[in-house]
Motif scaffolding. Structure first.
Motif, PDB file in Angstrom:
ATOM      1  N   GLU A 199     -10.570   7.622  45.651  1.00 58.18           N
ATOM      2  CA  GLU A 199     -11.226   8.700  46.387  1.00 58.18           C
ATOM      3  C   GLU A 199     -10.555   8.881  47.750  1.00 58.18           C
ATOM      4  O   GLU A 199     -10.358   7.913  48.483  1.00 58.18           O
ATOM      5  N   GLY A 200     -10.215  10.096  48.085  1.00 57.61           N
ATOM      6  CA  GLY A 200      -9.682  10.405  49.404  1.00 57.61           C
ATOM      7  C   GLY A 200      -8.452   9.607  49.806  1.00 57.61           C
ATOM      8  O   GLY A 200      -8.337   9.189  50.950  1.00 57.61           O
TER       9      GLY A 200
ATOM     10  N   THR B  10      -9.725   1.470  45.079  1.00 57.56           N
ATOM     11  CA  THR B  10     -10.326   0.149  45.018  1.00 57.56           C
ATOM     12  C   THR B  10     -10.007  -0.439  43.654  1.00 57.56           C
ATOM     13  O   THR B  10     -10.278   0.169  42.628  1.00 57.56           O
ATOM     14  N   ASN B  11      -9.400  -1.613  43.671  1.00 58.49           N
ATOM     15  CA  ASN B  11      -8.962  -2.293  42.464  1.00 58.49           C
ATOM     16  C   ASN B  11      -9.572  -3.688  42.438  1.00 58.49           C
ATOM     17  O   ASN B  11      -9.727  -4.318  43.479  1.00 58.49           O
TER      18      ASN B  11
ATOM     19  N   ASN C 293      -9.251  -5.371  46.012  1.00 61.34           N
ATOM     20  CA  ASN C 293      -8.145  -4.886  46.837  1.00 61.34           C
ATOM     21  C   ASN C 293      -8.340  -3.411  47.159  1.00 61.34           C
ATOM     22  O   ASN C 293      -8.652  -2.611  46.267  1.00 61.34           O
ATOM     23  N   LEU C 294      -8.133  -3.083  48.415  1.00 60.33           N
ATOM     24  CA  LEU C 294      -8.222  -1.693  48.859  1.00 60.33           C
ATOM     25  C   LEU C 294      -6.816  -1.218  49.211  1.00 60.33           C
ATOM     26  O   LEU C 294      -6.133  -1.821  50.049  1.00 60.33           O
ATOM     27  N   PHE C 295      -6.387  -0.167  48.519  1.00 64.51           N
ATOM     28  CA  PHE C 295      -5.068   0.414  48.741  1.00 64.51           C
ATOM     29  C   PHE C 295      -5.216   1.798  49.369  1.00 64.51           C
ATOM     30  O   PHE C 295      -6.191   2.498  49.108  1.00 64.51           O
TER      31      PHE C 295
END
Length: 86
Positions: free
Chosen positions: A35-36, A40-41, A64-66
């Motif tokens: 999103e945007g 989020t993985n 994990n946030l990419f």
């Protein structure tokens, strides 16, 4: 939680940490939300333990946030560990 906190939870569960880390076998890699320009993985792990004819498993995941760069590449911005209740 960070790696140290995860290790404390694992040892409290009854696991034996070798080399100061929680062992784990990856069993799922899921993209949870995109999103945007953020993704989020979650990487799910299990740490099996067999003793006295009983199999137990400790489950946890790394979230994990990419962020998507202008080039289209994903860059890791944040990582944290969580216990997974099956």
């Amino acid at each position: 939680m960070d790696k140290r906190e995860l290790l404390e939870k694992y040892v409290a569960w009854g696991g034996k940490a070798e080399d100061g880390r929680v062992p784990g076998i990856p069993f799922a890699n899921l993209d949870v939300k995109e999103e945007g320009g953020q993704l989020t993985n979650r990487l799910f792990y299990l740490a099996p333990q067999a003793a006295a004819g009983v199999l137990r498993c400790f489950f946890y995941y790394e979230e994990n946030l990419f962020e998507k760069e202008e080039t289209g590449e994903w860059t890791l911005r944040q990582s944290s560990f969580h216990l997974f209740q099956a």
